[in-house]
Write an enzyme that holds these catalytic residues in place. Structure first.
Site, PDB file in Angstrom:
ATOM      1  CD  GLU A 116      -2.285  -1.554   2.886  1.00  4.19           C
ATOM      2  OE1 GLU A 116      -2.003  -0.392   3.856  1.00  4.19           O
ATOM      3  OE2 GLU A 116      -3.181  -2.267   3.322  1.00  4.19           O
ATOM      4  CE  LYS A 118       4.579   5.409   6.884  1.00  3.10           C
ATOM      5  NZ  LYS A 118       4.331   6.748   7.985  1.00  3.10           N
ATOM      6  CG  ASP A 120       3.574  12.727   4.881  1.00  6.62           C
ATOM      7  OD1 ASP A 120       3.394  12.569   5.857  1.00  6.62           O
ATOM      8  OD2 ASP A 120       4.417  13.334   4.441  1.00  6.62           O
ATOM      9  CE1 TYR A 227      -4.008   3.293   8.056  1.00  9.53           C
ATOM     10  CE2 TYR A 227      -3.694   4.291   6.301  1.00  9.53           C
ATOM     11  CZ  TYR A 227      -3.926   4.681   7.582  1.00  9.53           C
ATOM     12  OH  TYR A 227      -3.491   5.795   8.880  1.00  9.53           O
ATOM     13  CE  LYS A 316       8.557   7.447   6.865  1.00  6.97           C
ATOM     14  NZ  LYS A 316       8.906   7.470   7.985  1.00  6.97           N
ATOM     15  CB  CYS A 410      46.170   8.397   8.572  1.00  5.94           C
ATOM     16  SG  CYS A 410      44.997   7.075   9.737  1.00  5.94           S
ATOM     17  CB  CYS A 413      48.111   5.049  12.603  1.00  6.39           C
ATOM     18  SG  CYS A 413      48.030   5.009  10.716  1.00  6.39           S
ATOM     19  CB  CYS A 428      45.199   4.828   7.081  1.00  4.90           C
ATOM     20  SG  CYS A 428      45.998   4.299   8.069  1.00  4.90           S
ATOM     21  CB  CYS A 434      45.186   2.656  10.846  1.00  2.00           C
ATOM     22  SG  CYS A 434      44.773   3.817  11.172  1.00  2.00           S
TER      23      CYS A 434
HETATM   24  S1  IVH Z   1      -1.089   0.631   9.025  1.00  2.00           S
HETATM   25  C1  IVH Z   1      -1.397  -1.654  12.196  1.00  2.00           C
HETATM   26  N1  IVH Z   1      -0.854   1.694   6.508  1.00  2.00           N
HETATM   27  O1  IVH Z   1       1.544   5.583   8.861  1.00  2.00           O
HETATM   28  C2  IVH Z   1      -0.264  -0.487  11.799  1.00  2.00           C
HETATM   29  N2  IVH Z   1      -0.613   3.678   7.379  1.00  2.00           N
HETATM   30  O2  IVH Z   1       3.861   5.327  10.420  1.00  2.00           O
HETATM   31  C3  IVH Z   1      -1.265   1.089  11.640  1.00  2.00           C
HETATM   32  N3  IVH Z   1      -0.192   5.361   6.974  1.00  2.00           N
HETATM   33  O3  IVH Z   1       0.151   5.892  11.609  1.00  2.00           O
HETATM   34  C4  IVH Z   1      -0.857   2.159  10.286  1.00  2.00           C
HETATM   35  N4  IVH Z   1      -0.274   5.161   5.218  1.00  2.00           N
HETATM   36  O4  IVH Z   1      -0.539   7.238  10.396  1.00  2.00           O
HETATM   37  C5  IVH Z   1      -0.646   1.925   7.584  1.00  2.00           C
HETATM   38  N5  IVH Z   1      -1.530   1.964   4.203  1.00  2.00           N
HETATM   39  C6  IVH Z   1      -1.360   2.627   5.188  1.00  2.00           C
HETATM   40  C7  IVH Z   1      -0.686   3.911   5.884  1.00  2.00           C
HETATM   41  C8  IVH Z   1      -0.360   4.414   6.879  1.00  2.00           C
HETATM   42  C9  IVH Z   1      -0.485   6.072   5.557  1.00  2.00           C
HETATM   43  C10 IVH Z   1       0.578   5.813   8.375  1.00  2.00           C
HETATM   44  C11 IVH Z   1      -0.481   6.189   9.483  1.00  2.00           C
HETATM   45  C12 IVH Z   1       0.791   5.515  10.829  1.00  2.00           C
HETATM   46  C13 IVH Z   1       2.202   5.843   9.782  1.00  2.00           C
HETATM   47  C14 IVH Z   1       2.498   4.658  10.501  1.00  2.00           C
END
Ligand code: IVH
Length: 674
Positions: A116, A118, A120, A227, A316, A410, A413, A428, A434
């Site tokens: 999925e 993530k 922001d 999610y 990330k 160096c 050393c 070095c 060293c």
């Molecule tokens: S699952 C069971 N799924 O990321 C774990 N989190 O760093 C609960 N977030 O607090 C989170 N997209 O705000 C989940 N597809 C996704 C997400 C997601 C963004 C965020 C969420 C969470 C944070 C954790």
């Protein structure tokens, strides 16, 4: 039918119609009617409710416009905590996560993951009772959040009422976000009216949800993707996370269309890559991707540690940047002797962490980026990765800005610092002498394939070096019982065992000893080749570059390293001390003849039965052959196992000799015997 009942029925119809078209528009992105038609329905409902306030319901779409200012947000305790996620910042960390998952589940099979984006934004929990949205809360500390129901009601993609089949109680977790376009638009407006301008879409989303006056929130272009689940009544049940998400969709909840099921690490990596490419085109910001074990039973088995589930991880994306001043450039000596330029920065917060040092990688990079002391520079930090200087802002360069210079000796050393041909790094030459390289060098020296000193591991080496008991590798042979048994976690018995292991290690082979010295680029095989070729250490130590190049498989890089290592007087001192301490090996006879397969090149393809590819390769190389990855007219033979690849076709096309495994074995044995 009484007039009131008729009106009530009409109001219900209108609510249903507006909800339906809202969902088509905001969740499915697929409207069935024009905006004007929608507006007409909406206004009719509004008028009806205005005239007959008794007909107004809490879940009516007209109630999304926001209510008068609240005095503050009430606290909400989450029945199930809102978890956070562990992070992976590299492919390795992701692979480790997958490995842990499989170990805990005791399976060798590739695991199915829900992959999925993530988002922001801001994590929010929605509570639906009998299908009606009754509460929305922020994550807060995971246990207690703030009641932001009024604000969330204004978000068009959040259904106020769920569609058919929804459970009696459902908590839905998701991310409230603002599109980049929406963010740009509200900032334009904010600038015009002199209001606060937001730094990024996430701040804008958070700020909008924190409005005490939900009429303001209503004007902000917020959206949500769901999610995860919180508490759910037992009238529904699921086997997989994917089923949960598809139920969400059926109930009218917004779920990201980018979510996919993938298999194993390879699937995860592929997804990460493809979303990474898509990232810039997505209408909203994401800071990575999330992988969740798809099976809910497996999730339960894996459980949760310190507020993060073991069954999920956030991979990330790299990079967060900040601007600061480069105050100076220092030079750090790594464990392999690489001398690295390090930026000393005016402290700056990058991605929530204060950074005052950043790597400049090597002098080529310094040169290429044209970084100078005194410059204003862009610094980037990618998760847990070492911060780096990205580039200078040349327009801000002060007159006296100086170019950093690599020191000649160096800083640790005092040995000469050299730069190897065609390599970016300066190193070095202190090697075993060293201090910066010492612990690593001692660890390598003691390792199983080198001097094989049982019980002398990383922790103990750390202790010994830090306590000042050993400085160089030869010092380990001077260790005394009294010194050892006083160490933490040691005791007399282990001390005696270690001394015995040290004594035993002194009787070694020349190949092991050469390998143990830790000469760069001289691995086990090369060390053995050198030992075989020269037969004794003196010959090797005195060899000039040309002599070294005569050795099979020794190229210019290895020759240069070997020569440099033995040219350093301090390395010679350490070697002499080791010999005085009693390190010895049986005398060998230098090879005078060429090895039998010298000048022959073989290619391996397909699976062999009796030996691994590495074994086959090692035996061929020991006889002087080259083992190559690709077939050409110069190839002597192609060894084809079962399921051979395209290399076999190529060999046939080029008329190269093709051998099977038994023929290879015969060839090897014939030469190995002689
Ligand atoms: S699952 C069971 N799924 O990321 C774990 N989190 O760093 C609960 N977030 O607090 C989170 N997209 O705000 C989940 N597809 C996704 C997400 C997601 C963004 C965020 C969420 C969470 C944070 C954790």
């Amino acid at each position: 039918m009484a007039a009131v009942a008729k009106l009530r029925k009409r109001a219900a119809q209108l609510r249903e119609a507006v909800d339906h078209h809202n969902h088509r528009y905001h969740v499915l992105d697929d409207p069935e009617i024009s905006d004007a038609e929608y507006d007409a329905l909406f206004r009719e409902l509004q008028a009806l409710e205005a005239e007959h306030p008794a007909l107004r319901t809490a879940d009516s779409p007209t109630q999304r416009v926001g209510a008068a200012p609240a005095t503050g947000f009430a606290q909400v305790r989450h029945e199930l905590p809102m978890l956070s996620l562990a992070n992976a910042f590299s492919d390795e960390e992701l692979a480790e996560f997958d490995k842990r998952v499989r170990e805990r589940l005791q399976t060798e099979d590739a695991v199915a993951y829900s992959a999925e984006p993530k988002l922001d934004g801001v994590a929010v929990s929605l509570r639906y009772e009998k299908g009606v949205l009754v509460q929305a809360a922020t994550r807060g500390d995971g246990t207690t959040g703030e009641n932001i129901t009024e604000n969330v009601r204004t978000i068009r993609s959040v259904p106020l009422r769920l569609q058919g089949g929804a459970p009696a109680l459902l908590e839905v977790r998701g991310e409230v976000y603002m599109t980049r376009k929406g963010f740009a638009a509200i900032n334009v407006k904010a600038r015009e009216s002199g209001d606060k301008v937001f730094a990024n879409p996430r701040n804008a989303a958070a700020g909008s949800l924190r409005q005490l006056d939900s009429r303001i929130t209503a004007k902000r272009p917020l959206a949500m993707y769901c999610y995860a689940r919180g508490v759910t009544s037992s009238d529904v049940s699921f086997d997989t996370h994917a089923q949960v998400l598809s139920a969400f969709r059926e109930w009218g909840l917004p779920v990201s269309p980018e979510i996919e099921l993938v298999t194993g690490v390879a699937g995860c990596n592929g997804y990460y890559e493809s979303i990474g490419k898509l990232r810039a085109e997505l209408p909203y910001d994401i800071d990575g991707v999330v992988f969740k074990v798809n099976s809910l039973r497996a999730q339960a088995e894996l459980g949760t540690v310190s507020r993060a589930p073991r069954w999920a991880i956030a991979r990330k994306f790299p990079a967060e940047e900040a601007v600061t001043r480069l105050l100076d450039v220092g030079f750090q000596v790594g464990r392999t002797g690489a001398v690295t330029p390090v930026a000393r920065l005016s402290p700056v917060t990058v991605g929530g962490v204060t950074v005052s040092n950043a790597t400049l990688h090597n002098m080529d990079e310094v040169e290429r980026k044209d970084v100078r002391i005194g410059d204003t520079v862009v610094v980037r930090r990618a998760g847990d990765v070492i911060p780096e200087v990205v580039r200078p802002l040349k327009e801000k360069r002060p007159k006296g800005a100086r170019k950093p210079k690599m020191p000649k000796v160096c800083p640790v050393c005092g040995s000469a610092v050299v730069r190897e041909s065609e390599q970016a790094a300066h190193r070095c030459t202190g090697g075993l002498f060293c201090g910066a390289q010492r612990k690593q060098a001692i660890w390598h020296f003691a390792s199983r394939r080198a001097m094989d000193i049982d019980g002398l591991g990383g922790k103990l080496i750390e202790q010994l070096v830090d306590a000042g008991l050993i400085e160089h590798v030869d010092d380990i042979y001077a260790l005394q019982l009294e010194q050892l048994q006083d160490l933490e976690r040691m005791g007399e018995k282990s001390a005696r065992n270690l001394l015995a292991a040290l004594e035993k290690s002194k009787q070694t082979t020349l190949g092991r000893f050469v390998y143990a010295l830790g000469i760069r680029e001289v691995g086990e095989t090369t060390a053995q080749t050198l030992a075989d070729h020269f037969g004794d250490l003196d010959g090797l130590m005195q060899a000039d570059e040309e002599t070294l190049l005569d050795v099979a498989d020794v190229g210019p890089v290895v020759a240069e390293h070997v020569q440099q290592f033995f040219a350093e007087p301090r390395n010679r001192e350490v070697i002499a001390a080791l010999q005085r301490a009693g390190v010895r090996w049986p005398a060998g006879t230098p090879r005078t003849t060429d090895r039998p397969l010298k000048g022959h090149t073989y290619v391996l393809t397909g699976t062999l039965e009796g030996l691994t590819r590495d074994q086959a390769k090692a035996r061929l190389q020991a006889l002087g052959a080259r083992v190559s990855g690709s077939v050409s007219g110069k190839t002597t033979g192609v060894v084809a196992g079962s399921n051979p690849g395209s290399k076999l076709d190529k060999a046939e096309a080029l008329g190269v000799m093709i051998m099977d495994e038994s023929e290879l074995e015969a060839l090897l044995q014939a030469h190995e015997a002689s």
